[in-house]
Design an enzyme around this catalytic site. Structure first.
Site: not given
Ligand code: MRU
Length: 356
Positions: A198, A238, A49-51, A87, A248-249
């Site tokens: 996260q 992201d 995970r994470g762009a 995603r 972003n998140k």
């Protein structure tokens, strides 16, 4: 600059080894990806995970597809399609797949597999260098703040944009690690980042690196900002639209609003692969909906050390789970990129070749 204690992703012969992030922070375990389906599952299920890491995994997923299914046009097209729908929000995924397609589509079949492995490795190496450069630019901001303070610089972040989210030292956390390496006293305020928590990964990373940090519930961030207990906020991204609006998140926007109200500078740290000049504004960014179960359930470790899930709400509970939000450019002091630090509206000046 911090070297990853465990590689988040690396090639091992005809396979790809990842650190399985669904088991963190309780268990440090790797998983082996052998096929296109394995790579797609790893991205969708958030084993990775994470762009930036999502993009690099997709690139290696293309190589795995060619390795197992042959280097035909049909295999390549299918791999790009399957991986491209894993995603929706992080544009690094589309960026990496477009780069793989450009490299591979005109090559004779006999050359495609080797070229796919090589291009995926180049994307990974690009990310390592990019994270290091972001760390260097962000360090300059932290140095300035440190010079004006007696105590440690107090930096707030959200989600995980550390080494776990990339192939290198991270984006938002790269300046933290650079500051630590320079001996600058720094403390990181980490919000837990419900529903997938996260922030617990960020706390795990910082603990392992001996960086002082404070884990808070998401809803405590506003109070700390209002009380003057934070000097700057840096989060990852992201997708950044042409006008500087940034996805972003989920929860990032609330922090930006509170930081704005408190007069605390709010920064985004992101690589070139997160820029989307084809997306005019934040309203055009697709926001992933991950479904109700992540909101209604929680994962943790039992006293016996097993990883278990608990229900927080009865199964029929109606819940919404938008996984990202958009922070308007007006709330962002600047964007820390590998080419330097710019106001959100100035990104095109820094990346003229990306503007179509
Ligand atoms: O859903 P995730 O865990 O993939 O979301 C990650 C984030 O939102 C990160 O903050 C973002 O990707 C920046 S990564 C360096």
């Amino acid at each position: 600059m911090l070297k990853q204690p465990i590689p988040t992703l690396h090639r091992d012969g005809d396979t790809v080894v990842i650190l399985d992030q669904t088991l963190l922070p309780f268990r440090t375990q790797t998983a082996v990806l052998r096929t296109l389906a394995d790579a797609a599952h790893a991205i969708h299920s958030m084993q990775v995970r994470g762009a930036p890491l999502i993009g690099a995994t997709a690139a290696f997923g293309v190589a795995l597809a060619l390795r197992h299914e042959g280097s035909t046009d049909e295999t390549l097209t299918r791999a790009l399609e399957v991986l491209g729908t894993t995603r929706p929000t992080a544009v690094n995924l589309q960026w990496a797949l477009a780069r793989m397609q450009r490299t591979l589509r005109h090559l004779p079949r006999t050359q495609r597999l080797a070229a796919a492995w090589a291009e995926a490795a180049a994307i990974r190496a690009d990310d390592v260098a990019t994270c290091a450069a972001i760390g260097g630019h962000g360090l300059a901001l932290i140095r300035e703040l440190a010079a004006r303070r007696d105590g440690p610089v107090r930096l707030m972040t959200h989600c995980n944009a550390g080494w776990l989210a990339t192939c290198g030292a991270g984006t938002a956390l790269a300046p933290v690690y650079a500051a630590q390496a320079e001996g600058i006293a720094i403390e990181v305020v980490v919000s837990e980042t419900r529903p997938r928590n996260q922030g617990l990964l960020t706390a795990w990373e910082l603990r392992a690196a001996a960086v002082p940090h404070l884990l808070i519930a998401d809803n405590a961030a506003g109070l700390l900002l209002m009380r003057g207990e934070v000097d700057l906020v840096i989060t990852g991204a992201d997708r950044i639209a042409a006008n500087g609006d940034t996805a972003n998140k989920v929860g990032t926007y609330l922090k930006a609003l509170a930081a704005h109200a408190a007069g605390v500078p709010f920064y985004i740290a992101a690589p070139h692969s997160t820029l989307d000049f084809a997306c005019p504004t934040g309203a055009d960014i697709p926001i992933e909906d991950r479904g109700a179960s992540e909101v209604c359930r929680i994962r943790g470790s039992t006293e016996a050390g097993d990883i278990a899930e608990l229900e927080l709400a009865p199964p029929a509970t109606c819940a919404a789970n938008p996984a990202f939000d958009v922070t308007p450019a007006a709330l962002i002091r600047a964007i820390i990129t590998e080419r330097g630090i710019v106001a959100p509206g100035e990104l095109a000046r820094l990346y003229p070749e990306e503007v179509r």
